[in-house]
Scaffold this active site. Structure first.
Site, PDB file in Angstrom:
ATOM      1  N   LYS A   1      -0.965   5.204   8.534  1.00  0.00           N
ATOM      2  CA  LYS A   1      -0.237   5.301   7.258  1.00  0.00           C
ATOM      3  C   LYS A   1      -1.206   5.489   6.096  1.00  0.00           C
ATOM      4  O   LYS A   1      -1.015   6.355   5.234  1.00  0.00           O
ATOM      5  CB  LYS A   1       0.596   4.031   7.050  1.00  0.00           C
ATOM      6  CG  LYS A   1       1.178   3.898   5.641  1.00  0.00           C
ATOM      7  CD  LYS A   1       1.680   2.487   5.377  1.00  0.00           C
ATOM      8  CE  LYS A   1       1.969   2.272   3.904  1.00  0.00           C
ATOM      9  NZ  LYS A   1       2.344   0.889   3.581  1.00  0.00           N
TER      10      LYS A   1
ATOM     11  N   LYS B   1      -7.698   1.482  -2.583  1.00  0.00           N
ATOM     12  CA  LYS B   1      -7.302   1.054  -1.239  1.00  0.00           C
ATOM     13  C   LYS B   1      -7.356   2.215  -0.244  1.00  0.00           C
ATOM     14  O   LYS B   1      -7.911   2.086   0.851  1.00  0.00           O
ATOM     15  CB  LYS B   1      -5.891   0.460  -1.283  1.00  0.00           C
ATOM     16  CG  LYS B   1      -5.270   0.159   0.085  1.00  0.00           C
ATOM     17  CD  LYS B   1      -6.010  -0.928   0.843  1.00  0.00           C
ATOM     18  CE  LYS B   1      -5.448  -1.143   2.249  1.00  0.00           C
ATOM     19  NZ  LYS B   1      -4.157  -1.827   2.253  1.00  0.00           N
TER      20      LYS B   1
ATOM     21  N   THR C   1       0.866  -1.175   0.000  1.00  0.00           N
ATOM     22  CA  THR C   1       0.000   0.000   0.000  1.00  0.00           C
ATOM     23  C   THR C   1       0.904   1.227   0.000  1.00  0.00           C
ATOM     24  O   THR C   1       1.605   1.488   0.983  1.00  0.00           O
ATOM     25  CB  THR C   1      -0.910   0.023   1.233  1.00  0.00           C
ATOM     26  OG1 THR C   1      -1.797  -1.101   1.170  1.00  0.00           O
ATOM     27  CG2 THR C   1      -1.751   1.294   1.256  1.00  0.00           C
TER      28      THR C   1
END
Length: 301
Positions: free
Chosen positions: A244, A169, A94
């Site tokens: 994050k 995502k 990611t």
């Protein structure tokens, strides 16, 4: 059987590599951690001495790395130009959308097919092979990647052009982070108003307030299906990783001038919980303990 180079054997990558080996593929695995390599060998993978060794002669390459800078370094120093041009490249990390697009463009320039394929599902899903893959890339690259991704996931969805997997995502996880905070606040308010948590769950999980954070991943111990809340918020999806992803979402929002006040507030709250109060290693649902003021920060925080 295909030879697969797998780079990055952390909590997620370990289970993913194991499932590829379990399916009968020749998995050449590499990680900087000797412990991770030993675990991979125990799961049927073969140890590679370097990232370049892992991808040489590979028919497919899978990477699962911490951040964009690691993806850039691995692809530009060890994958592109080392793996056979016929190999399909799949980055499941990611990372930011920009880096994903840049690396796919560089790979394509050298004759490779490559996709960005970040995942949703957490450690348990990685081990069980039930992840959801959000895939960005050309249709041809997606079809090349699909047979390998299907061995590691229950759903493999083509999100669109290069970088679209990363976009999907971070949007998904911005929604998840915000909805988890709202779920925590709601349970706390319900209890303060005298409602039994299980009774409120039974009502809300069948009413218009129903959401995944409540029915599948309830942040209250002993309510609903078993979740990290029943294990003192250990395991699952770490608050540091949620933070994050929220930061990536805010970076992306700024780049396209999108107004995301709920996402921004979720980032602010997870920054406080993970960075300032020492909750980084706890599951992201553990933020309920900060919200109800029962969190005790570790001594080192």
């Amino acid at each position: 059987m295909a030879r697969i180079g797998f780079i990055g054997l952390g909590n997620m990558g370990s289970g993913m590599a194991a499932n590829l080996a379990k399916a009968g593929h020749d998995v050449r695995a590499f990680d900087l951690s000797a412990e991770a390599l030993e675990r991979a060998e125990g799961n049927g993978c073969k140890r590679a001495g370097s990232a370049a060794e892992a991808v040489s002669e590979a028919e497919a390459v899978v990477t699962m790395l911490p951040a964009g800078k690691h993806v850039r370094e691995v692809y530009e120093t060890s994958v592109i130009g080392t793996a056979p041009p016929s190999a399909i490249l799949m980055d499941c990390s990611t990372i930011d959308v920009g880096t994903a697009r840049e690396e796919i463009e560089k790979a394509q320039g050298q004759g490779y097919m490559m996709v960005d394929a970040p995942v949703s599902g957490g450690i348990a899903a990685a081990e069980a092979g039930t992840l959801t893959f959000m895939v960005g890339g050309t249709v041809d690259a997606f079809e090349r990647a699909r047979p390998f991704l299907e061995l590691m996931g229950k759903a493999v969805i083509h999100a669109g052009s290069p970088g679209a997997g990363q976009a999907a995502k971070i949007c998904n996880n911005m929604l998840l982070g915000a909805s988890m905070i709202a779920t925590c606040e709601t349970f706390i308010l319900a209890q303060k108003l005298g409602l039994d948590p299980q009774t409120f769950f039974d009502i809300a999980s069948k009413a218009s307030g129903q959401c995944w954070s409540m029915t599948t991943y309830c942040p209250v111990p002993g309510v609903g299906p078993e979740t990290p809340a029943d294990r003192d918020y250990d395991g699952g999806f770490a608050a540091a990783l949620m933070l994050k992803d929220l930061r990536l979402a805010m970076e992306a929002a700024q780049s396209v001038d999108a107004y995301t006040p709920m996402g921004a507030h979720a980032e602010e709250l997870y920054t406080r919980f993970a960075d300032k109060l020492g909750g980084a290693g706890k599951d992201f649902s553990g933020i309920i303990k900060m919200i109800d003021d029962s969190w005790t920060a570790p001594p080192s925080s």
